[in-house]
Each structure stands twice: as structure tokens, then as C-alpha cells.
Design an enzyme around this catalytic site. Structure first.
Site, PDB file in Angstrom:
ATOM      1  N   HIS A  27       0.836  -1.214   0.000  1.00  0.00           N
ATOM      2  CA  HIS A  27       0.000   0.000   0.000  1.00  0.00           C
ATOM      3  C   HIS A  27       0.864   1.255   0.000  1.00  0.00           C
ATOM      4  O   HIS A  27       1.295   1.733   1.057  1.00  0.00           O
ATOM      5  CB  HIS A  27      -0.911  -0.039   1.244  1.00  0.00           C
ATOM      6  CG  HIS A  27      -1.937   1.048   1.314  1.00  0.00           C
ATOM      7  ND1 HIS A  27      -3.276   0.796   1.579  1.00  0.00           N
ATOM      8  CD2 HIS A  27      -1.845   2.392   1.195  1.00  0.00           C
ATOM      9  CE1 HIS A  27      -3.944   1.924   1.605  1.00  0.00           C
ATOM     10  NE2 HIS A  27      -3.087   2.929   1.385  1.00  0.00           N
ATOM     11  N   HIS A  44       0.929   4.918  -2.498  1.00  0.00           N
ATOM     12  CA  HIS A  44       0.449   5.680  -3.660  1.00  0.00           C
ATOM     13  C   HIS A  44       1.672   6.266  -4.352  1.00  0.00           C
ATOM     14  O   HIS A  44       2.415   7.038  -3.731  1.00  0.00           O
ATOM     15  CB  HIS A  44      -0.479   6.800  -3.210  1.00  0.00           C
ATOM     16  CG  HIS A  44      -1.659   6.294  -2.428  1.00  0.00           C
ATOM     17  ND1 HIS A  44      -2.907   6.161  -2.992  1.00  0.00           N
ATOM     18  CD2 HIS A  44      -1.769   5.867  -1.146  1.00  0.00           C
ATOM     19  CE1 HIS A  44      -3.741   5.682  -2.077  1.00  0.00           C
ATOM     20  NE2 HIS A  44      -3.085   5.496  -0.956  1.00  0.00           N
ATOM     21  N   HIS A  81      -9.790   1.314   0.335  1.00  0.00           N
ATOM     22  CA  HIS A  81      -9.537   2.056   1.569  1.00  0.00           C
ATOM     23  C   HIS A  81     -10.834   2.082   2.378  1.00  0.00           C
ATOM     24  O   HIS A  81     -11.889   2.475   1.860  1.00  0.00           O
ATOM     25  CB  HIS A  81      -9.165   3.507   1.258  1.00  0.00           C
ATOM     26  CG  HIS A  81      -7.758   3.707   0.772  1.00  0.00           C
ATOM     27  ND1 HIS A  81      -7.262   3.111  -0.341  1.00  0.00           N
ATOM     28  CD2 HIS A  81      -6.747   4.477   1.283  1.00  0.00           C
ATOM     29  CE1 HIS A  81      -5.999   3.497  -0.523  1.00  0.00           C
ATOM     30  NE2 HIS A  81      -5.662   4.319   0.444  1.00  0.00           N
ATOM     31  N   GLU A 132     -10.356   4.147   7.826  1.00  0.00           N
ATOM     32  CA  GLU A 132      -9.299   5.123   8.088  1.00  0.00           C
ATOM     33  C   GLU A 132     -10.006   6.355   8.669  1.00  0.00           C
ATOM     34  O   GLU A 132      -9.895   6.636   9.854  1.00  0.00           O
ATOM     35  CB  GLU A 132      -8.542   5.463   6.789  1.00  0.00           C
ATOM     36  CG  GLU A 132      -7.442   6.512   6.943  1.00  0.00           C
ATOM     37  CD  GLU A 132      -6.887   7.012   5.587  1.00  0.00           C
ATOM     38  OE1 GLU A 132      -7.582   6.897   4.546  1.00  0.00           O
ATOM     39  OE2 GLU A 132      -5.752   7.548   5.585  1.00  0.00           O
ATOM     40  N   ASP A 187       2.121   4.231   2.690  1.00  0.00           N
ATOM     41  CA  ASP A 187       1.014   5.061   2.188  1.00  0.00           C
ATOM     42  C   ASP A 187       1.496   6.187   1.257  1.00  0.00           C
ATOM     43  O   ASP A 187       1.402   6.063   0.044  1.00  0.00           O
ATOM     44  CB  ASP A 187       0.177   5.603   3.348  1.00  0.00           C
ATOM     45  CG  ASP A 187      -1.282   5.874   2.967  1.00  0.00           C
ATOM     46  OD1 ASP A 187      -1.683   5.530   1.834  1.00  0.00           O
ATOM     47  OD2 ASP A 187      -2.035   6.417   3.804  1.00  0.00           O
ATOM     48  N   ASP A 188       1.951   7.292   1.833  1.00  0.00           N
ATOM     49  CA  ASP A 188       2.449   8.442   1.044  1.00  0.00           C
ATOM     50  C   ASP A 188       3.711   8.948   1.756  1.00  0.00           C
ATOM     51  O   ASP A 188       3.690   9.988   2.434  1.00  0.00           O
ATOM     52  CB  ASP A 188       1.391   9.553   1.010  1.00  0.00           C
ATOM     53  CG  ASP A 188       0.064   9.061   0.453  1.00  0.00           C
ATOM     54  OD1 ASP A 188      -0.075   8.975  -0.773  1.00  0.00           O
ATOM     55  OD2 ASP A 188      -0.824   8.735   1.258  1.00  0.00           O
TER      56      ASP A 188
HETATM   57  N1  ADE Z   1      -4.812   8.815  -1.412  1.00  0.00           N
HETATM   58  C1  ADE Z   1      -3.532   8.982  -1.075  1.00  0.00           C
HETATM   59  N2  ADE Z   1      -3.357   8.722   0.237  1.00  0.00           N
HETATM   60  C2  ADE Z   1      -4.565   8.375   0.740  1.00  0.00           C
HETATM   61  C3  ADE Z   1      -5.034   7.991   2.010  1.00  0.00           C
HETATM   62  N3  ADE Z   1      -4.233   7.912   3.089  1.00  0.00           N
HETATM   63  N4  ADE Z   1      -6.337   7.726   2.153  1.00  0.00           N
HETATM   64  C4  ADE Z   1      -7.154   7.811   1.094  1.00  0.00           C
HETATM   65  N5  ADE Z   1      -6.765   8.157  -0.123  1.00  0.00           N
HETATM   66  C5  ADE Z   1      -5.475   8.435  -0.310  1.00  0.00           C
HETATM   67 ZN    ZN Z   2      -3.676   4.882   0.970  1.00  0.00          ZN
END
Ligand code: ADE
Ligand code: ZN
Length: 335
Positions: free
Chosen positions: A13, A15, A192, A195, A273-274
Site C-alpha cells: 500500500h 500511492h 480504503h 481510516e 502510504d504516502d
Molecule cells: N490517497 C492517497 N493517500 C490516501 C489515504 N491515506 N487515504 C485515502 N486516499 C489516499
Molecule cells: Zn492509501
């Protein structure tokens, strides 16, 4: 604590646009005369303050990737970095909507990303796959368009379909058609949920999207019955602890429910994640979680094994990765 590099890792996971190093975004922005000053500060850090402004910053950062070559630079850099941290496998979420907004066709987007992943693999042996995502807050028509595009342009490295974006908008029922199309086409699916939404959001994703993996899913801890269901149905959670702390889902890692979920028998994986948005990397996630919850090398290896078993790649690749995981453990330092 074991040397973090010797723990073989796998990620499900991340992006890819959210993994863009600020230096790369800045240099492409200069090349294309795009103003990114609203999302990058003078110290080269992303600027955002909550989930909504994070999603906006992510949109702006994505806008500087305009050609297949730009995307191959990004995927190559990301996979090289993952491999340097000891990862043997990575799946990236790719967002055809963001590529299209920047003027790129789906095919050239995927080809650019694939070229970068292949280049990283040649030097490091890391294996990679892509999961095309629809953006939930762009609505069901847009998500179905992505599903059709992926199915109509099959690529061997695009092996999954997913739903990301703002979980507070749109019910999963709106996306069931896109997910049915994707599963019928043989793609692995993930969404997703849990969260920014509670347990009901996870239940709806399971019911309407029929996914076997959930992005985040950690708020399942608020519903005992749901935790039991996740265990019984062997649903795998793509847990992103650093992201959850940065976005304020939990205040500190010690209060994050991932260890409780694991002790209850839920299958969990660790993910970034990011990463530059949240000041993390996959390696940092393994280390911080292991230190906080007292995980052994064996615990960490089990996380990697869960990720490989749940990966959206063919069985032959999975078996090769599992052999590799084992051999790294038999001969530490040879990853
Ligand atoms: N797109 C990029 N990061 C995300 C996240 N943490 N939750 C939902 N969409 C996303
Ligand atoms: Zn994500």
C-alpha cells in the site's frame, strides 16, 4: 533490535504520486513552470494540515508528472529506495485520473511506470506490481471509467484494482459495478476503509466490493464482531501506522490498534502510504512498530510473509519471493 536492512520487507500500500520526493517535484515544476509553492515549503517539505488539504497537496504534486519519462524516474527512484531498505516486493497504487489530468494517456502512464520498475529490478532484484485506483470522491462514473480502461488495456504489471480518496464521500454500493468488472477480469481488489470511516465503512466495503484486502481497516478495533469476521474470512489489512499518526487518526503509535488486531488474529501488513508526506518509509514503519510493540525478527518476517501471501501477483512469483524470504533469513546480509 535486528538490523532493519536484514529484515526482508514487502509493501502492498503505497500511492506512487504520494511517494514523490519533494526534490523531484520541485525540479519538474521548474522545468514545466508549474507553481507548487502552495504545497512545498522552502525546506522542501510538503505543506498540508489535515486530510482534506493533504489530498489537495497530493493533487498538486501529481500535476508535475507529464510524460512517461517523468513517471519512470519516479517509479525507479521509489523501487530503488524500497530495495535499499531491504524490500523484495512492492505494490504501488497508480491513479489514472491524476495522469489524465496531467495530460497522459493510461497506456503511456503505465508504460512509463513499468519501465522504471523494470530498471530498478534489473539492479536490485526487487519485484513490483501496480494496482490502479479509482478516486472515491470523484464519483462512481469516474471509478467505472478507470475500471474499464484497466480492463481494456491489460498490462502484466497491473494486477489489481482499488478504491482510494475520501472515504467520507460516497457509499461503497456506488462502486460495486466497477469492482465486479475488475474481479471478473481477474484483478485483485482492495479498498480504503476504516481510516476516516468507522467499522460500518469496512463492513460496507466487504459487502458491496467483496474485497479480500482492506486499505487501513484499523478502526475495525471498535467492533468486536467485525474483528472476528476479519479473522474468520482472513481479510488482510494494509496498515499504514505513520500515515494514521500524521493524519491524526491516532495520537501516538503506542495507542495504535495494530498490535491488538494482530493479537486477535487479524492478518496485518505494514505500509508507508504516502511516505514523504508523512515523514516515513517502509523501513521506518518496520522499525518504529517493532520498537513500540517489542516485535522480534520472527514477528517482522511474519508481516512480510503475510504481505507476500496476499500480494496481487502470480503464484510462481509468490513462491519465488517466499523462497527468497527464507534464504535471506538463513543467510543474513545476502538480500
Ligand atoms: N490517497 C492517497 N493517500 C490516501 C489515504 N491515506 N487515504 C485515502 N486516499 C489516499
Ligand atoms: Zn492509501
Amino acid at each position: 533490535m535486528s538490523d532493519p536492512i536484514t529484515v526482508p520487507k514487502a509493501e502492498l500500500h503505497c500511492h506512487i504520486e504520494g511517494a514523490a520526493p519533494p526534490t523531484l517535484v520541485k525540479s519538474l515544476a521548474e522545468q514545466y513552470s508549474i507553481d507548487v509553492s502552495s504545497v512545498l515549503d522552502g525546506n522542501g517539505k510538503y505543506i498540508w494540515s489535515d486530510f482534506t488539504t493533504f489530498l489537495k497537496a497530493y493533487d498538486v504534486a501529481s500535476s508535475v508528472f507529464k510524460t512517461p519519462a517523468d513517471y519512470s524516474l519516479l517509479s525507479e527512484a521509489y523501487f530503488r529506495m524500497l530495495a535499499a531498505e531491504g524490500a523484495i516486493y512492492g505494490e504501488i497504487f497508480i491513479s489514472p485520473d491524476h495522469a489524465q489530468a496531467a495530460g497522459l494517456s493510461y497506456r503511456s502512464y503505465v508504460e512509463g511506470l513499468a519501465a522504471g520498475i523494470e530498471r530498478a529490478k534489473t539492479d536490485t532484484a526487487i519485484e513490483g506490481r501496480m494496482i490502479a485506483i479509482g478516486v472515491r470522491h470523484f464519483g462512481s462514473a469516474s471509478v467505472e471509467r478507470v475500471a474499464k480502461e484497466v480492463i481494456g488495456n491489460p498490462h502484466p504489471m497491473v494486477t489489481g484494482f482499488g478504491l482510494a480518496g475520501d472515504e467520507r464521500s460516497g457509499h461503497p454500493a456506488n462502486f460495486s459495478k466497477a469492482f465486479r468488472m475488475a474481479s471478473d477480469a481477474g484483478l485483485g481488489t482492495t479498498a480504503h476503509a476504516g481510516e476516516f470511516g468507522g467499522p460500518e465503512s469496512i463492513i460496507a466495503a466487504l459487502e458491496f466490493l467483496r474485497v479480500k484486502r482492506i486499505g487501513h481497516g484499523v478502526r475495525a478495533i471498535e467492533d468486536k464482531e467485525l474483528v472476528k469476521r476479519l479473522v474468520d474470512e482472513q481479510i488482510v489489512l494494509e496498515v499504514c501506522p505513520g500515515s494514521n499518526i500524521s493524519l491524526g487518526v491516532y495520537s501516538v503509535l503506542r495507542f495504535h490498534p495494530l498490535n491488538m488486531l494482530r493479537r486477535e488474529g487479524v492478518k496485518i501488513t505494514l505500509n508507508s502510504d504516502d511516505p514523504p508526506f508523512f515523514g516515513t518509509t517502509l523501513g521506518k514503519e518496520y522499525v518504529s512498530v517493532s520498537e513500540t510493540f517489542g516485535w522480534s525478527l520472527e514477528d517482522q518476517v511474519e508481516i512480510t510473509q503475510t504481505a507476500i501471501e496476499a500480494a496481487f501477483c502470480d503464484d510462481a512469483t509468490k513462491n519465488r519471493l517466499l523462497v527468497r524470504l527464507d534464504s535471506v533469513l538463513q543467510n543474513p546480509g545476502t538480500s
